[in-house]
Scaffold this active site. Structure first.
Site, mmCIF file in Angstrom:
data_model
loop_
_atom_site.group_PDB
_atom_site.id
_atom_site.type_symbol
_atom_site.label_atom_id
_atom_site.label_comp_id
_atom_site.label_asym_id
_atom_site.label_seq_id
_atom_site.Cartn_x
_atom_site.Cartn_y
_atom_site.Cartn_z
ATOM 1 N N LYS A 1 0.671 13.049 28.598
ATOM 2 C CA LYS A 1 0.895 11.778 27.910
ATOM 3 C C LYS A 1 2.289 11.243 28.175
ATOM 4 O O LYS A 1 2.481 10.031 28.244
ATOM 5 C CB LYS A 1 0.637 11.916 26.404
ATOM 6 N N LYS B 1 -9.827 8.137 24.925
ATOM 7 C CA LYS B 1 -9.599 6.791 24.382
ATOM 8 C C LYS B 1 -8.691 5.991 25.303
ATOM 9 O O LYS B 1 -8.775 4.783 25.373
ATOM 10 C CB LYS B 1 -8.957 6.884 23.006
ATOM 11 N N LYS C 1 -11.306 13.912 31.721
ATOM 12 C CA LYS C 1 -11.845 13.948 30.359
ATOM 13 C C LYS C 1 -12.122 12.535 29.869
ATOM 14 O O LYS C 1 -11.325 11.633 30.103
ATOM 15 C CB LYS C 1 -10.797 14.640 29.471
HETATM 16 P P1 ATP Z 1 -6.323 10.397 23.043
HETATM 17 O O1 ATP Z 1 -6.730 10.254 24.491
HETATM 18 O O2 ATP Z 1 -5.652 9.204 22.453
HETATM 19 O O3 ATP Z 1 -5.632 11.714 22.745
HETATM 20 P P2 ATP Z 1 -8.804 11.545 22.314
HETATM 21 O O4 ATP Z 1 -9.991 10.890 22.891
HETATM 22 O O5 ATP Z 1 -8.319 12.819 22.932
HETATM 23 O O6 ATP Z 1 -7.674 10.464 22.251
HETATM 24 P P3 ATP Z 1 -8.310 12.719 19.717
HETATM 25 O O7 ATP Z 1 -8.285 12.021 18.413
HETATM 26 O O8 ATP Z 1 -7.016 13.177 20.317
HETATM 27 O O9 ATP Z 1 -9.086 11.800 20.761
HETATM 28 O O10 ATP Z 1 -9.264 13.977 19.606
HETATM 29 C C1 ATP Z 1 -10.199 14.156 18.553
HETATM 30 C C2 ATP Z 1 -11.114 15.320 18.860
HETATM 31 O O11 ATP Z 1 -11.989 14.984 19.948
HETATM 32 C C3 ATP Z 1 -10.373 16.597 19.293
HETATM 33 O O12 ATP Z 1 -11.009 17.697 18.691
HETATM 34 C C4 ATP Z 1 -10.564 16.624 20.785
HETATM 35 O O13 ATP Z 1 -10.519 17.951 21.296
HETATM 36 C C5 ATP Z 1 -11.950 16.029 20.920
HETATM 37 N N1 ATP Z 1 -12.142 15.411 22.241
HETATM 38 C C6 ATP Z 1 -11.422 14.390 22.751
HETATM 39 N N2 ATP Z 1 -11.874 14.071 23.978
HETATM 40 C C7 ATP Z 1 -12.909 14.913 24.243
HETATM 41 C C8 ATP Z 1 -13.815 15.070 25.350
HETATM 42 N N3 ATP Z 1 -13.735 14.282 26.412
HETATM 43 N N4 ATP Z 1 -14.767 16.026 25.277
HETATM 44 C C9 ATP Z 1 -14.871 16.820 24.180
HETATM 45 N N5 ATP Z 1 -14.050 16.728 23.096
HETATM 46 C C10 ATP Z 1 -13.099 15.787 23.131
HETATM 47 MG MG MG Z 2 -6.459 13.655 22.257
#
Ligand code: ATP
Ligand code: MG
Length: 339
Positions: free
Chosen positions: A122, A206, A203
């Site tokens: 990040k 968001k 992955k």
């Molecule tokens: P950012 O990219 O802003 O970090 P994010 O999509 O990773 O957002 P988070 O709120 O950080 O979302 O994560 C929330 C939960 O979703 C965590 O438990 C994380 O491990 C899970 N998670 C996020 N992306 C994935 C993915 N692609 N596959 C499985 N689990 C995920």
């Molecule tokens: Mg995350």
């Protein structure tokens, strides 16, 4: 046979959170996290929160952050979390998170924090890198340890932060005496990482580069179907599960399996001799069917933000009672003078 005088068996405590950084959660959040939360609500003493403090490690618009906090809460409930059975709350409503966060920052080595791969990722992507982005894993450890959680359901990308949390708990316990439960990560091997549909080696996130590769759980049916039908697939024609050679097809199989509950082997044999297009149609169907009721309930909840706030206030009261017990003990252990 029931004996009302017998104490209820105590359930292990499950705790996790999701950041309030988008209008809609994505399919990775749903499969990696939210779906596990809903399952654990049946078997655990469940605490789930909306991480609005983690959200500001990168720049956020204040009005949007407030709105997204409510939207994330609505999606928790829309997906099946029941506020009567799970404690649902907003991170910033419990001051003890920041209080313990500070103490755990002072327990973490600088090198240890700088080794976190998410910080490296990040900080590489953002022009302005806040100190909070570096120290956020200590706050995350506080989120967990405050509640003496036994298990933490998360996606694969959080494994390293969970390992740090365990190290901090053990370090603190060793230095000051037994204070924290050392939590286990609950990461379902097969579904812990959902990949971007347009770049199946990255992955689903968001902060994805292209919205086309990101399945938002509040997308309408047409959009969902369109995105899945245009998912990148691989060379060859055979539907097989091989994340290395066929990341696109394997990701679609993972998504289907996670939502339908059917095994990958069963799906592979069903699609034997069929084309990628058939698999995409089937995946689109399962995704649409799973998300339809979730979307309907979420939109209903968002029509009544006052009721949603009331639910979150009650959650904060319940969470606060637990958090307060831990922080008082921690202050005592660390040597902070009583008022
Ligand atoms: P950012 O990219 O802003 O970090 P994010 O999509 O990773 O957002 P988070 O709120 O950080 O979302 O994560 C929330 C939960 O979703 C965590 O438990 C994380 O491990 C899970 N998670 C996020 N992306 C994935 C993915 N692609 N596959 C499985 N689990 C995920
Ligand atoms: Mg995350």
């Amino acid at each position: 046979m029931t004996d009302s005088a017998a104490p209820a068996p105590t359930r292990p405590r499950s705790l996790s959170g999701i950041q309030a950084t988008s209008d809609s959660l994505h399919l990775g959040n749903y499969i990696g996290a939210l779906q596990q939360f809903v399952a654990q609500q049946e078997t655990h003493d469940a605490f789930f929160f909306i991480a609005n403090m983690h959200a500001i490690t990168v720049d956020q618009d204040p009005a949007q952050l407030r709105e997204r906090t409510l939207r994330t809460a609505a999606q928790f409930i829309g997906a099946g979390l029941d506020p009567q059975r799970s404690t649902l709350y907003v991170q910033s409503h419990i001051p003890a998170h920041t209080q313990l966060g500070w103490i755990l920052e002072c327990t973490t080595g600088l090198g240890e924090a700088m080794r976190m791969t998410q910080f490296k990722d990040k900080s590489g992507k953002n022009e302005h890198v806040s100190l909070g982005l570096l120290t956020y894993p200590a706050l995350m450890a506080a989120d967990i340890l405050l509640y003496q959680a036994d298990v933490v359901p998360v996606g694969e990308d959080q494994r390293q932060h969970l390992e740090l949390t365990r190290n901090l708990a053990e370090r603190f316990n060793h230095r000051y005496g037994q204070t924290f439960t050392v939590p286990e990560a609950h990461i379902l091997k097969a579904t812990a990482k959902v990949y971007d549909l347009q770049d199946p080696t990255a992955k689903m996130s968001k902060s994805a580069k292209t919205p086309a590769g990101l399945i938002e759980i509040l997308d309408d049916e047409k959009t969902l179907t369109k995105k899945i039908k245009s998912a990148v697939t691989d060379t060859g024609t055979e539907v097989t599960y091989d994340p290395h050679a066929k990341p696109g097809v394997s990701n679609l199989l993972t998504i289907h399996s996670a939502l339908s509950g059917r095994s990958i082997e069963e799906l592979v044999s069903e699609f034997e001799g069929k084309m990628y297009g058939h698999l995409k149609v089937a995946v689109a169907e399962v995704v649409v069917e799973t998300l339809r009721p979730l979307r309907t309930r979420t939109l209903e909840l968002l029509d009544d933000p006052a009721e949603l706030s009331r639910v979150l206030d009650a959650g904060a009261d319940a969470a606060s009672a637990v958090a307060q017990r831990t922080i008082e003990q921690v202050f005592e252990r660390v040597g902070f003078l009583h008022r």
